[in-house]
Motif scaffolding. Structure first.
Motif, mmCIF file in Angstrom:
data_model
loop_
_atom_site.group_PDB
_atom_site.id
_atom_site.type_symbol
_atom_site.label_atom_id
_atom_site.label_comp_id
_atom_site.label_asym_id
_atom_site.label_seq_id
_atom_site.Cartn_x
_atom_site.Cartn_y
_atom_site.Cartn_z
ATOM 1 N N ALA A 21 3.234 12.517 -9.865
ATOM 2 C CA ALA A 21 3.014 13.448 -8.758
ATOM 3 C C ALA A 21 3.955 14.652 -8.846
ATOM 4 N N SER A 66 -4.917 15.379 -6.318
ATOM 5 C CA SER A 66 -5.999 14.823 -5.485
ATOM 6 C C SER A 66 -6.465 13.456 -5.977
ATOM 7 N N GLN A 67 -6.168 13.097 -7.204
ATOM 8 C CA GLN A 67 -6.588 11.815 -7.761
ATOM 9 C C GLN A 67 -5.549 10.714 -7.559
ATOM 10 N N PRO A 120 -3.108 8.118 -5.333
ATOM 11 C CA PRO A 120 -3.260 7.388 -4.068
ATOM 12 C C PRO A 120 -2.559 8.118 -2.928
ATOM 13 N N SER A 121 -3.183 8.150 -1.760
ATOM 14 C CA SER A 121 -2.624 8.864 -0.615
ATOM 15 C C SER A 121 -1.271 8.283 -0.207
ATOM 16 N N THR A 122 -1.075 6.979 -0.417
ATOM 17 C CA THR A 122 0.208 6.373 -0.059
ATOM 18 C C THR A 122 1.334 6.952 -0.918
ATOM 19 N N GLU A 123 1.052 7.192 -2.195
ATOM 20 C CA GLU A 123 2.056 7.775 -3.099
ATOM 21 C C GLU A 123 2.373 9.216 -2.676
ATOM 22 N N LEU A 124 1.335 9.980 -2.357
ATOM 23 C CA LEU A 124 1.532 11.370 -1.937
ATOM 24 C C LEU A 124 2.303 11.445 -0.627
ATOM 25 N N LYS A 125 1.969 10.564 0.313
ATOM 26 C CA LYS A 125 2.653 10.566 1.609
ATOM 27 C C LYS A 125 4.126 10.211 1.427
ATOM 28 N N SER A 147 5.857 13.321 -0.108
ATOM 29 C CA SER A 147 5.400 14.625 0.374
ATOM 30 C C SER A 147 6.505 15.674 0.476
#
Length: 148
Positions: free
Chosen positions: A113, A126-127, A129-134, A137
C-alpha cells in the motif's frame, strides 16, 4: 523499496523549514540552496516561509542556544542526503533557461500500500483490502502528500 519522486519545480521558490524521514535528492538541472538546522529544538521559523536573507538574520537572532544553521548550494549532478528528522529548507535558484529538475526519495516504503501511494497508483490501492487501507490511512495520506 524506497518511496521515490521526480521533482520538477513543484514549489517554485523552495520550501520552508520542515522535517521528515530520511531523504535524498539528486539534482539533474537547476540550482538549489539548502539550509540545515541542528539543535534540540525546532528552528524558530519552522513551517514559516521567509526570504533567504530574512531567514538567516531571523535564525541567527532568535535561535536557541547551541543551534547551528548550515548552508549548501546544490548543483546538477550532486546528491543531497538528509538524515531522519533533520530540519531543512530549500531555495530554488532560478535561471531563465534552466528548470529545477531532480530525482529523489523519502523514507522507506514497507508495504504494498505504501509503494502504491508513493507511486500514485490508484488502481493498485483500490485492489487492496479495505481493512489494510483503513489501518494505514494516515500513513498513506502522508506518503502521497510528500510525493505530490
Amino acid at each position: 523499496q524506497r518511496c521515490n519522486a521526480v521533482v520538477h519545480g513543484a514549489c517554485p521558490n523552495g520550501l520552508a523549514f520542515h522535517q521528515h524521514e530520511r531523504s535524498w535528492l539528486l539534482l539533474l538541472s537547476g540550482h538549489k540552496r539548502w539550509y540545515f538546522h541542528s539543535g534540540s529544538v525546532p528552528p524558530v521559523s519552522a513551517f514559516d516561509r521567509k526570504g533567504e536573507e530574512e531567514l538567516i538574520e531571523f535564525e541567527s537572532t532568535h535561535a536557541a542556544t547551541g543551534a547551528e544553521l548550515w548552508m549548501h548550494e546544490q548543483r546538477p549532478g550532486e546528491c543531497v542526503l538528509v538524515p531522519d528528522g533533520l530540519w531543512h529548507c530549500t531555495y530554488n535558484i532560478q535561471q531563465e533557461s534552466e528548470p529545477i529538475v531532480g530525482l529523489g526519495g523519502m523514507g522507506a516504503c514497507n508495504t504494498v500500500a505504501e509503494v502504491a501511494a508513493a507511486n500514485g497508483d490508484i488502481k493498485a490501492l483500490s485492489q487492496l483490502p479495505s481493512t489494510e487501507l483503513k489501518a494505514q490511512s494516515a500513513n498513506l495520506a502522508r506518503i502521497a502528500a510528500e510525493q505530490a
